[in-house]
Write a protein that holds these residues in place. Sequence first.
Motif, short mmCIF file in Angstrom:
data_model
loop_
_atom_site.label_atom_id
_atom_site.label_comp_id
_atom_site.label_asym_id
_atom_site.label_seq_id
_atom_site.Cartn_x
_atom_site.Cartn_y
_atom_site.Cartn_z
N GLY A 179 99.24 66.80 72.93
CA GLY A 179 98.76 68.17 73.17
C GLY A 179 99.45 69.20 72.29
N ILE A 219 93.00 83.97 71.34
CA ILE A 219 92.99 85.13 70.46
C ILE A 219 93.48 86.39 71.19
CG2 ILE A 219 90.56 85.75 70.86
CD1 ILE A 219 90.46 86.17 67.75
N TYR A 237 84.70 79.96 67.60
CA TYR A 237 83.48 79.18 67.45
C TYR A 237 83.18 78.35 68.69
CZ TYR A 237 83.10 80.48 62.60
OH TYR A 237 82.94 81.20 61.45
N ASN A 251 98.12 65.55 66.46
CA ASN A 251 98.26 66.01 67.84
C ASN A 251 99.22 65.03 68.52
OD1 ASN A 251 97.88 66.02 70.69
ND2 ASN A 251 95.84 66.91 70.47
N GLU A 254 86.80 88.71 57.46
CA GLU A 254 87.20 89.51 58.62
C GLU A 254 88.17 88.74 59.51
OE1 GLU A 254 84.92 92.00 62.06
OE2 GLU A 254 83.75 90.86 60.62
N LYS A 302 85.56 86.04 66.77
CA LYS A 302 85.45 85.07 65.68
C LYS A 302 85.78 83.64 66.10
CE LYS A 302 84.36 88.47 63.24
NZ LYS A 302 82.92 88.72 63.30
N THR A 339 81.49 77.08 58.49
CA THR A 339 82.83 77.21 57.92
C THR A 339 83.28 75.89 57.33
OG1 THR A 339 83.71 76.75 60.09
CG2 THR A 339 83.58 79.07 59.45
N LEU A 376 100.36 70.48 68.56
CA LEU A 376 99.74 70.30 67.25
C LEU A 376 100.80 70.21 66.16
CD1 LEU A 376 96.80 72.79 67.73
CD2 LEU A 376 96.75 70.31 67.93
N THR A 404 92.06 70.99 72.73
CA THR A 404 93.18 70.16 72.30
C THR A 404 93.54 69.20 73.43
OG1 THR A 404 93.99 71.99 70.99
CG2 THR A 404 95.54 70.21 71.41
N PRO A 405 93.26 67.92 73.28
CA PRO A 405 93.54 66.99 74.38
C PRO A 405 95.03 66.64 74.46
CG PRO A 405 92.65 65.80 72.51
CD PRO A 405 92.70 67.25 72.10
N SER A 406 95.46 66.27 75.66
CA SER A 406 96.85 65.85 75.81
C SER A 406 97.02 64.36 75.50
CB SER A 406 97.33 66.16 77.23
OG SER A 406 96.45 65.58 78.16
N GLU A 420 88.54 78.52 61.36
CA GLU A 420 87.29 78.60 62.11
C GLU A 420 87.45 79.48 63.35
OE1 GLU A 420 85.38 74.86 62.80
OE2 GLU A 420 85.84 74.17 60.79
N GLY A 421 88.15 80.59 63.18
CA GLY A 421 88.27 81.55 64.26
C GLY A 421 89.31 81.19 65.31
N GLU A 422 89.95 80.02 65.16
CA GLU A 422 90.96 79.63 66.14
C GLU A 422 92.35 79.84 65.55
OE1 GLU A 422 90.04 75.65 67.13
OE2 GLU A 422 88.12 76.25 68.00
N GLU A 428 97.74 75.78 70.03
CA GLU A 428 96.63 76.70 69.91
C GLU A 428 96.91 77.91 70.78
OE1 GLU A 428 92.51 75.53 70.85
OE2 GLU A 428 92.95 74.02 69.32
N THR A 483 94.58 63.76 63.06
CA THR A 483 93.22 64.29 63.22
C THR A 483 92.56 64.66 61.89
OG1 THR A 483 94.17 66.47 63.59
CG2 THR A 483 93.55 65.22 65.54
N GLU A 484 93.35 64.95 60.88
CA GLU A 484 92.75 65.36 59.61
C GLU A 484 93.78 65.20 58.49
OE1 GLU A 484 91.08 69.27 59.89
OE2 GLU A 484 90.02 69.10 57.99
N ASP A 526 88.02 70.47 50.53
CA ASP A 526 86.61 70.08 50.41
C ASP A 526 85.75 70.66 51.53
OD1 ASP A 526 86.91 68.73 48.15
OD2 ASP A 526 86.98 66.73 49.03
N GLY A 527 86.32 70.71 52.73
CA GLY A 527 85.53 71.13 53.89
C GLY A 527 85.54 72.62 54.15
N GLY A 528 86.20 73.43 53.34
CA GLY A 528 86.22 74.87 53.58
C GLY A 528 87.57 75.48 53.24
N VAL A 558 87.45 60.94 58.33
CA VAL A 558 88.16 61.93 57.51
C VAL A 558 88.59 63.11 58.38
CG1 VAL A 558 87.10 61.36 55.30
CG2 VAL A 558 85.97 62.99 56.78
N VAL A 582 88.91 64.16 62.83
CA VAL A 582 88.62 63.84 64.22
C VAL A 582 88.73 65.14 65.03
CG1 VAL A 582 89.27 62.46 66.24
CG2 VAL A 582 89.55 61.51 63.95
N THR A 604 81.49 72.28 55.11
CA THR A 604 80.36 72.00 54.24
C THR A 604 79.58 70.81 54.78
OG1 THR A 604 81.84 72.68 52.48
CG2 THR A 604 79.74 71.73 51.80
#
Lengths: 397, 203
Positions: free
Chosen positions: B174, B196, A174, B171, B54, A172, A232, B176, A191-193, B104-106, B193, B141-142, B81-83, A266, A268, A234
């Motif tokens: 490196g 898996i 991506y 971030n 799943e 799963k 995953t 998170l 994931t950058p340093s 997203e699987g991560e 991160e 980042t978000e 909004d994005g999921g 919104v 990055v 929109t």
Amino acid sequence: MSDKQQVDAALSKLKKLVEQGKYREAWMGCDEVLALDSGNEVAAQLKREIEERGLLMKQTASKGFSVSTLTCPRCSASLSIHSAEAESITCSSCGAVTNIEDGNVIASVQANMFPPYSFISLGDEGEFFGKKYQVIGRVRCRADLKEWDSEDKRYYTEPWTYDEWVLVGESKEYAYLYEDSESWAFVEPFTPSKPNLPKPTQTRMSLETGHPEQRLDEFADARISYFEGEFTWTPKAGERIHSFEYTYGHQSFSVEARLGDDGKPVEVEFFKSTPQSRLDIARAFGKQQILKEEQEKQEAKAEAKKWANGFFAAGALLLVLLVGSLFSGSVVAEYSFSFNQATPDEGVIRGPFALTKTGAVHTLELSTSIRDNSWSWGAVELLDEQQTPISAVEGEF
Amino acid sequence: MASGEFNCPSCAAPLHVENRFSKVVICQYCGQTCSVSPEGLDPTGEKAQLADFESILSVGSTGSFRGRDFKVLGRLRYKYDGGFWDEWFLSMSDGKKLWLQEDEGEFTAFEKETLTAPLPPFDEISVGSMLDVNGKQAFVTEKNKALIAGGVGELYFAVTPGMTANCVDGNCGGQLLSIEFTPDEINLSVGEEVPIDSIVVNS
């Protein structure tokens, strides 16, 4: 002319205008007919149809800006057009692209008018770097691409379109496949340093503490023009993405900022990509027909090379490279290679050697002496300080 | 604090509360959110059953992560909004708690960290800019206004479906960061991160 004849002539004109796609003029013509014959059902019906099918732009005022609205001919969502010069608009609800000319809808491009460039389809299964993936989505982007030209030492901007295929792995996770008309790349998030988002004027960047700052290969101001499959997130047609990319080693590193309606980032994200050839992709997805085509191409190339090298080796060639200063007339460097020592498969590479004389025009002379019925080919590349080729000359003898 | 066997006050299904610090337990059969108190379960929360997307994890599954055994106690889903993304609440064999965020699987493994310096208000934080977090520069980042869509199992803080949380992701060299602004508090989680295959789930 009687009123009836005038009405009939006007209706005939209307029919032609509709056939020509001149809906605005036809809509105005309906009013003319209705002025003559207020109960004319044909004109009234045509006027309603033009309005209901959204074939006409309506002007509204909004905070000093003139905004035109149009109904998407595909899904009936309302479309806002801010520029009188707008030639096309992408519906944010269904992704259909509507072309506009002089206020008339001239074509509504259905979403399936953005077919993939290549042989990949949604649902295909492939393997990259030992992991299995399935193709679940595709995003088509249209971008203004600012690309570095190492020969001219400047950036050039050109319109560019590309597909981003969304892959989901067995676990799963991506990944993405980048595809444009010229190249492929397997793209993974990372994931950058040293995360950062360059300013549009910036020309160098690094995302990892271990990378010295590199020149940006490209900067893209992209918009999503179409998407299909599942995601995953929109995606929205018309959504804007800024991306910056540099190369380090055999991989490219990029940062992508998804912009909101106000033009501010919104989200990055960071990606690293590994270039792939068409053959790599065909092999990854087990596309037998493409593999066969690519193998035939390679065999034809190898055959041509074998013959060429046969002549090459048998010719006992002498290739002479002269680099001279034009005005002083002096020879800066001279290299002679005897090719009867070359193996048929490899040829010979010499250099690089440094051009140290500055401020002088240099000439380059490539000559060879070969036996009758022989063939030879030579090339010289001019490298910059980073050993990147910036120009090349070649000769066939 | 309660721990042990209960019955769901809504559907009477057996409801096991494993962690004595759990403040909320969500019935995996009917989705009823219950506050856990010394007196037992209080069905004051909302009902929200999650679509079972799943995943390698499920509430109740056990396994090991980087040499430590774990048991999955709860799952919380955030929508924006994005999921959406899921957060799995793990009880580790060394007694620590771990959040595994699945987006997203991560997977990202987060542990709570104390905020030692104030942060600017949520609305003043910009994506793509640097933010001072505990004296270190973090790249934002978000930023999302997320809705807690629902959960399953037990969680160690009071939460009900329908609650909103303002979330900032970043971030820092490196590492998170996840910062959650709620009306009552600001929570900082720091993580990384994780591949898996580093999460081994017992069959």
